[in-house]
Write a protein that holds these residues in place. Sequence first.
Motif, mmCIF file in Angstrom:
data_model
loop_
_atom_site.group_PDB
_atom_site.id
_atom_site.type_symbol
_atom_site.label_atom_id
_atom_site.label_comp_id
_atom_site.label_asym_id
_atom_site.label_seq_id
_atom_site.Cartn_x
_atom_site.Cartn_y
_atom_site.Cartn_z
ATOM 1 N N VAL A 19 2.052 -2.413 -8.597
ATOM 2 C CA VAL A 19 1.046 -3.534 -7.855
ATOM 3 C C VAL A 19 1.237 -4.871 -8.464
ATOM 4 N N ILE A 20 1.475 -4.905 -9.928
ATOM 5 C CA ILE A 20 1.878 -6.225 -10.321
ATOM 6 C C ILE A 20 3.050 -6.858 -9.773
ATOM 7 N N LYS A 21 4.308 -5.769 -9.608
ATOM 8 C CA LYS A 21 5.403 -6.260 -9.291
ATOM 9 C C LYS A 21 5.592 -6.933 -7.926
ATOM 10 N N GLU A 22 4.787 -5.752 -7.122
ATOM 11 C CA GLU A 22 4.745 -6.505 -5.536
ATOM 12 C C GLU A 22 4.022 -7.436 -5.305
ATOM 13 N N LEU A 23 3.142 -7.903 -6.098
ATOM 14 C CA LEU A 23 2.050 -9.005 -5.987
ATOM 15 C C LEU A 23 2.889 -10.425 -6.548
ATOM 16 N N ALA A 43 2.777 -12.589 -14.183
ATOM 17 C CA ALA A 43 1.723 -11.794 -13.761
ATOM 18 C C ALA A 43 1.469 -10.553 -14.642
ATOM 19 N N SER A 44 0.208 -10.194 -14.699
ATOM 20 C CA SER A 44 -0.013 -9.222 -15.427
ATOM 21 C C SER A 44 -1.349 -8.594 -15.109
ATOM 22 N N ILE A 45 -1.332 -7.099 -15.280
ATOM 23 C CA ILE A 45 -2.756 -6.197 -14.876
ATOM 24 C C ILE A 45 -2.948 -5.416 -16.044
ATOM 25 N N GLU A 46 -4.233 -5.156 -16.212
ATOM 26 C CA GLU A 46 -4.788 -4.199 -17.341
ATOM 27 C C GLU A 46 -6.098 -3.846 -16.879
ATOM 28 N N SER A 96 2.904 4.039 -13.179
ATOM 29 C CA SER A 96 3.724 3.565 -12.074
ATOM 30 C C SER A 96 2.851 2.789 -10.716
ATOM 31 N N ILE A 97 1.569 3.007 -10.790
ATOM 32 C CA ILE A 97 0.724 2.470 -9.781
ATOM 33 C C ILE A 97 0.748 0.840 -10.066
ATOM 34 N N ASN A 152 1.087 -1.319 -0.001
ATOM 35 C CA ASN A 152 0.060 0.033 0.036
ATOM 36 C C ASN A 152 0.897 1.299 0.013
ATOM 37 N N SER A 153 1.790 1.227 0.687
ATOM 38 C CA SER A 153 2.736 2.289 0.803
ATOM 39 C C SER A 153 3.186 2.632 -0.501
ATOM 40 N N LYS A 154 3.653 1.729 -1.235
ATOM 41 C CA LYS A 154 4.414 1.704 -2.500
ATOM 42 C C LYS A 154 3.262 2.367 -3.517
ATOM 43 N N ILE A 155 2.115 1.850 -3.558
ATOM 44 C CA ILE A 155 1.017 2.151 -4.314
ATOM 45 C C ILE A 155 0.762 3.497 -4.069
#
Length: 646
Positions: free
Chosen positions: A623-627, A636-639, A618-619, A607-610
């Motif tokens: 998110v995807i990097k940390e998870l 891992a991917s996010i869209e 960057s958000i 949460n702090s990084k987000i």
Amino acid sequence: MNRINFDSVLKRTGEWYIIIVIAISQVIGLLGSIPGILSVQWNVEFNPAIGQLLSSLGFGLWAISQVIVLIICWQITPNARNQITLFVFGIKEPDKEKELTAWKEITNLVTQYGVIAFFVNIVITVLVPFLIVSLRRDTLTLVAESHIINSPAPVYILLGGFAAVCGATILSMFFIGRLTIPARVVLLPKDLDTQLLGRTGTLLGPRFQIIHLTLVLITVAVMAPIGYQQVIQTLSTNGNHLQILSDLQIRFLLLSVLVILLGAGFSFFSLQSISGPIRNLIDVLQKIEQGDLSQRVPVLATDEFATVAVQFNRMITRFEEFQSSLENQVSKRTKQLAATNEVGRVASSILDPDELLPKIANLITEQFDYYYAAIYLLDASEKWVELREATGQAGNVLKQNRHRLEVTGRSMVAASIREKAPRIVQNTAEEKQHVDNPLLPYTRSEIALPLMVGNRVLGALDVQSTKPADFGTDAIETMQNMAVQVAIALENARLFQEAQQSIRELRAIQKQYLLEGWNNIRSYNEELEYGVGDMGETEHQVIESPINLRDQVFGQISLEKTDDWTPEQRSLVDAVAAQAAIALENARLVSESRQIALRERTLTEINSKIWSSPTIESILQNVIKELGKRLDTSNASIELNLDDEL
């Protein structure tokens, strides 16, 4: 005199007892006439003819007079004689009027006898000889014949006869008073007011005045003629005056002794009439002081002492009644308190309403001997009050029929609930608002009390009795106390049931939580088992102790050995299993807490990084990097998809 002997005489003679006693007293009374008779003999000398006439006539006149007195006494005591006869035959006649009349007759007998005997004897035994002597004065002379003074011989006879009648009458009255005591005891009315109303004897003051006056008159009547006679003899003769004075002295001395003896007898019987009742009173007081309130002073006198005895007996009777009433009240109150305590004990020891209510209802009817007791409880709508428990066959029928009453109805139970106050009917036959129940036909009084906790009404307690006005102040107070205890017991039972339900729910939740927790542990660890030693080839004795916590088994300890397990060893294994269950659960909770803490820390870091990322790109990258890094994923991917449909 032994009164017990005369008691037996009374039982044998019956109604004749009074006449027999009077006849005996008349014979004894002759002793009182001796001074008067001697006075006549010493002052008058009769010639042989008149002397023989008076001698033969005197006894006959005395006998006639006594018979007349007996007849009159028989006539004036009909009710007393009749009541004595009934007593002898053991017959009890509840006629208070006759009882009062008989009591008046026996208490007034002595006084009536004195008046009757005096006048009859004066007329027959004194006036008749007086008239004979007056008509035959020439046939008698004085002891000291006087030629210068007219002969007063008739007067001497009159004075001596008067003295003899007075002495005999008074002495007879004393003996009649003593000998009629058994009859007075038998005829004594049971009612104290009747005893006071029927007492008609001569009082002490007039009695002593009559005795003293009689003694004075007897003394004057027997002494004056002798003194006068000796003076006349001294003046009319020239004989030896010293001899005359010596004769006078002897006669005076002898008559004085007789009068003194007569006075002593009168005094003795007078003192007996005082000391006897006083001794009886003292004896009774001593026994009462020792605690015997059944004692009563015998009403033996007919004067003020009789009034004192009756009033004293009245006081002791009322005191005994008061003590008995107080003891009854204390006993009744103790019984009520014991019953209330028993209800309280039952109410505090039983938390199941189905078991509590029957015991309370039965206790009320058994301990207080009431006809019927019922307990009503409000339903959920509070529009109806339902019968939950009732006693007797009528109660069973009403419960089977699911009896209930409308709160807005006109029954006593409904009224007590609406008004939140007791409703009492002391006589159901006169109460128009009372609703009769055909199953309870013998109800004569009823009380309905609301069962309240604070201002909240739970129901009502209804108690019925077969006696009118059976609910006094103490009973009402006791019923109210029991109603309060019943209401508290019902409320405690409700709270206990709610608590038990909450505990059951909590245990179910804990059990489910415990089961899920260990299931999670098993999902991470395929094998949760540890053992030491090898399985024996020979037959072994196996002991198994479950590892459980809060009724949830999640493991087991198994032990084997060749010899038998002792009870102490079994207890040790069970104890270790119980401690192991607690330790394992604590370890699981610690592990779970650590996992939760790790997850929370990871979430916080992500949460702090987000939140520190300034751009959308960057958000998404953070998110995807940390998870991916935290969950150790290979891809891992996010869209973001802004279309209407994904």
